[in-house]
Write an enzyme that holds these catalytic residues in place. Sequence first.
Site, PDB file in Angstrom:
ATOM      1  N   ASN A  62      55.926  16.790 -40.671  1.00  0.00           N
ATOM      2  CA  ASN A  62      54.587  17.216 -41.065  1.00  0.00           C
ATOM      3  C   ASN A  62      54.254  18.569 -40.449  1.00  0.00           C
ATOM      4  OD1 ASN A  62      54.549  15.587 -38.663  1.00  0.00           O
ATOM      5  ND2 ASN A  62      52.323  15.452 -38.781  1.00  0.00           N
ATOM      6  N   GLU A  64      51.012  20.799 -39.909  1.00  0.00           N
ATOM      7  CA  GLU A  64      49.553  20.927 -39.956  1.00  0.00           C
ATOM      8  C   GLU A  64      49.134  22.391 -39.884  1.00  0.00           C
ATOM      9  OE1 GLU A  64      48.725  16.561 -37.930  1.00  0.00           O
ATOM     10  OE2 GLU A  64      48.126  18.368 -36.831  1.00  0.00           O
ATOM     11  N   ASN A  65      47.863  22.613 -40.160  1.00  0.00           N
ATOM     12  CA  ASN A  65      47.336  23.979 -40.171  1.00  0.00           C
ATOM     13  C   ASN A  65      45.894  23.943 -39.693  1.00  0.00           C
ATOM     14  OD1 ASN A  65      46.052  26.491 -41.530  1.00  0.00           O
ATOM     15  ND2 ASN A  65      48.250  26.763 -41.799  1.00  0.00           N
ATOM     16  N   ALA A  66      45.450  25.040 -39.051  1.00  0.00           N
ATOM     17  CA  ALA A  66      44.052  25.131 -38.614  1.00  0.00           C
ATOM     18  C   ALA A  66      43.103  24.978 -39.800  1.00  0.00           C
ATOM     19  CB  ALA A  66      43.815  26.466 -37.909  1.00  0.00           C
ATOM     20  N   CYS A  73      52.603  16.890 -45.510  1.00  0.00           N
ATOM     21  CA  CYS A  73      53.228  15.683 -44.973  1.00  0.00           C
ATOM     22  C   CYS A  73      54.742  15.888 -44.868  1.00  0.00           C
ATOM     23  CB  CYS A  73      52.982  14.499 -45.888  1.00  0.00           C
ATOM     24  SG  CYS A  73      51.270  14.056 -46.128  1.00  0.00           S
ATOM     25  N   GLU A  75      57.080  13.938 -45.779  1.00  0.00           N
ATOM     26  CA  GLU A  75      57.809  13.512 -46.980  1.00  0.00           C
ATOM     27  C   GLU A  75      57.872  14.636 -48.004  1.00  0.00           C
ATOM     28  OE1 GLU A  75      55.354  11.957 -45.411  1.00  0.00           O
ATOM     29  OE2 GLU A  75      55.435   9.784 -45.674  1.00  0.00           O
ATOM     30  N   CYS A 112      51.610   8.405 -47.738  1.00  0.00           N
ATOM     31  CA  CYS A 112      50.251   8.494 -48.270  1.00  0.00           C
ATOM     32  C   CYS A 112      50.304   8.571 -49.795  1.00  0.00           C
ATOM     33  CB  CYS A 112      49.531   9.704 -47.680  1.00  0.00           C
ATOM     34  SG  CYS A 112      50.016  11.279 -48.425  1.00  0.00           S
ATOM     35  N   CYS A 115      52.118  11.625 -51.307  1.00  0.00           N
ATOM     36  CA  CYS A 115      53.578  11.558 -51.162  1.00  0.00           C
ATOM     37  C   CYS A 115      54.174  10.502 -52.085  1.00  0.00           C
ATOM     38  CB  CYS A 115      53.956  11.296 -49.708  1.00  0.00           C
ATOM     39  SG  CYS A 115      53.614  12.724 -48.656  1.00  0.00           S
TER      40      CYS A 115
HETATM   41 ZN   LIG Z   1      51.825  12.185 -47.390  1.00  0.00          ZN
END
Ligand SMILES: [Zn+2]
Length: 162
Positions: A62, A64-66, A73, A75, A112, A115
């Site tokens: 995964n 992430e970003n600000a 994700c 996947e 999720c 995905c």
């Molecule tokens: Zn996902």
Amino acid sequence: MKKEDYKFSFEVYDAIDELAEADAVLLRQAREVTQFAHAPYSHFRVGAVAALENGQIVTGTNQENASFPIGLCAERVMLASSSSLFPGIPIKTIAISYNNEKGDSSHPISPCGLCRQSLLEYEAKFKEPIRIILGGLQGKVYIIEKADMLLPLSFTANELNV
Ligand SMILES: [Zn+2]
């Protein structure tokens, strides 16, 4: 009116050591790559590993970003990498694990909704089932035989008349 049933079944193993060796190797790799996640906000590190039909292994974590909504994700990172690095090569099996820095990692987590939709796209593209192995750093392991079992009544390319 009539009711339709949807049957969903999956395999449950008490621990990784009950798995076939190839599956155990893949889940171990998913556990290991969690360290490469970029998860400074959630501290929830996810690793996804794909075994392709040609024997290659592709990983994703995964990212992430600000700007939270653009986070990716594990996947979908793995699927995009697989499709970019090895176009036209089907994915046979994937393993997904996680390292929750704020809690435990003792049970399987599932992809999720986004995905699940993405997995379905690649399963449909290659017309071959994608097996899914789910497990934490410890504990039970689930194996699902086909990605589309995770998304009944799904929206597919068939709806677009393509
Ligand atoms: Zn996902």
